[in-house]
Design a protein around this motif. Structure first.
Motif, PDB file in Angstrom:
ATOM      1  N   PRO A  85      32.885  41.477  39.518  1.00  0.00           N
ATOM      2  CA  PRO A  85      33.792  41.458  38.300  1.00  0.00           C
ATOM      3  C   PRO A  85      35.110  42.465  38.510  1.00  0.00           C
ATOM      4  O   PRO A  85      34.779  43.621  38.762  1.00  0.00           O
ATOM      5  CB  PRO A  85      32.845  42.024  37.267  1.00  0.00           C
ATOM      6  CG  PRO A  85      31.434  41.738  37.604  1.00  0.00           C
ATOM      7  CD  PRO A  85      31.446  41.797  39.018  1.00  0.00           C
ATOM      8  N   HIS A  90      37.808  32.473  44.191  1.00  0.00           N
ATOM      9  CA  HIS A  90      38.083  33.230  43.321  1.00  0.00           C
ATOM     10  C   HIS A  90      37.038  33.323  42.172  1.00  0.00           C
ATOM     11  O   HIS A  90      36.631  34.140  41.415  1.00  0.00           O
ATOM     12  CB  HIS A  90      39.302  32.865  42.573  1.00  0.00           C
ATOM     13  CG  HIS A  90      39.511  31.628  42.036  1.00  0.00           C
ATOM     14  ND1 HIS A  90      39.840  30.532  42.589  1.00  0.00           N
ATOM     15  CD2 HIS A  90      39.583  31.130  40.619  1.00  0.00           C
ATOM     16  CE1 HIS A  90      39.959  29.616  41.903  1.00  0.00           C
ATOM     17  NE2 HIS A  90      39.684  29.836  40.394  1.00  0.00           N
ATOM     18  N   GLU A  91      36.465  32.155  41.842  1.00  0.00           N
ATOM     19  CA  GLU A  91      35.387  31.956  40.751  1.00  0.00           C
ATOM     20  C   GLU A  91      34.143  32.609  41.116  1.00  0.00           C
ATOM     21  O   GLU A  91      33.383  33.700  40.452  1.00  0.00           O
ATOM     22  CB  GLU A  91      35.033  30.515  40.382  1.00  0.00           C
ATOM     23  CG  GLU A  91      36.064  29.754  39.631  1.00  0.00           C
ATOM     24  CD  GLU A  91      36.656  30.465  38.243  1.00  0.00           C
ATOM     25  OE1 GLU A  91      35.596  31.049  37.555  1.00  0.00           O
ATOM     26  OE2 GLU A  91      37.603  30.360  37.919  1.00  0.00           O
ATOM     27  N   LYS A 144      34.942  36.311  40.870  1.00  0.00           N
ATOM     28  CA  LYS A 144      34.526  36.857  39.097  1.00  0.00           C
ATOM     29  C   LYS A 144      33.097  37.170  38.877  1.00  0.00           C
ATOM     30  O   LYS A 144      32.860  38.044  38.222  1.00  0.00           O
ATOM     31  CB  LYS A 144      35.362  35.910  38.393  1.00  0.00           C
ATOM     32  CG  LYS A 144      36.794  36.155  38.130  1.00  0.00           C
ATOM     33  CD  LYS A 144      37.110  34.974  37.185  1.00  0.00           C
ATOM     34  CE  LYS A 144      38.878  35.176  36.860  1.00  0.00           C
ATOM     35  NZ  LYS A 144      39.151  34.012  36.191  1.00  0.00           N
TER      36      LYS A 144
END
Length: 185
Positions: A127, A119-120, A123
């Motif tokens: 985005p 998930h990081e 992101k």
């Protein structure tokens, strides 16, 4: 060019999906939205109601036909399962190096985003564009219309023998009726 990847099982695709995709394009947040069919959601264990990939893909194609800025993407059908969003986004980036991809995600999923694989990394590289879902407030959600329609509502309405004319695009409604989809077993 910036493309929003709006993934889902689309079981079935409904007017809320299409309206959301259109408003994101119309507001200039992205140039296009690619509605990306997911064969299996790793966070959803019950797939007994999930129609086969080709049927859901056909309904997606009917729903987006002739709508500027909306495309259907079937890349996940050729990727290993379960399909993880990070793998999809990385594969799309390799196939289309000139496109900047962003993930389109509902506030309900954003609240459990930390359970998503990588998930990081998602992101950072892709985005998220977060849209509001009823009952799931998320601070990062954009001010976009909230749709009360869900695929579950569509399936339940069909099982009750009621018309879904106002819930799904006309061509999808016709396809569902012609193929007797989502009727009680």
């Amino acid at each position: 060019m910036t493309v929003g990847i709006f993934g889902g099982s689309f079981n079935p695709v409904h007017n809320g999906h299409i309206a959301l995709a259109r408003v994101i394009v119309d507001k200039g947040i992205v140039d296009e939205i690619w509605l990306t069919l997911s064969p299996m959601n790793p966070l959803k264990s019950d797939s007994t109601e999930l129609l086969d990939d080709q049927t859901r893909l056909q309904m997606l194609q009917l729903a987006t036909e002739g709508i500027r800025g909306l495309r259907v993407c079937d890349i996940e059908l050729s990727l290993p399962r379960p399909s993880y969003t990070i793998n999809t986004l990385l594969a799309l980036s390799r196939q289309h190096p000139g496109i900047k991809f962003r993930l389109v995600i509902g506030s309900d999923n954003m609240l459990i985003f930390n359970r998503w694989k990588s998930h990081e990394e998602i992101k950072r590289l892709f985005p998220p564009i977060v849209y509001p879902r009823p009952g799931y407030p998320a601070p990062e959600a954009l001010d976009l219309p909230v749709s009360p329609i869900s695929s579950t509502l569509v399936r339940e309405t069909i099982r009750k023998g009621e018309d879904v004319n106002n819930l799904v695009p006309p061509k999808v409604n016709r396809y569902i009726r012609e193929h007797g989809l989502y009727k009680p077993a």
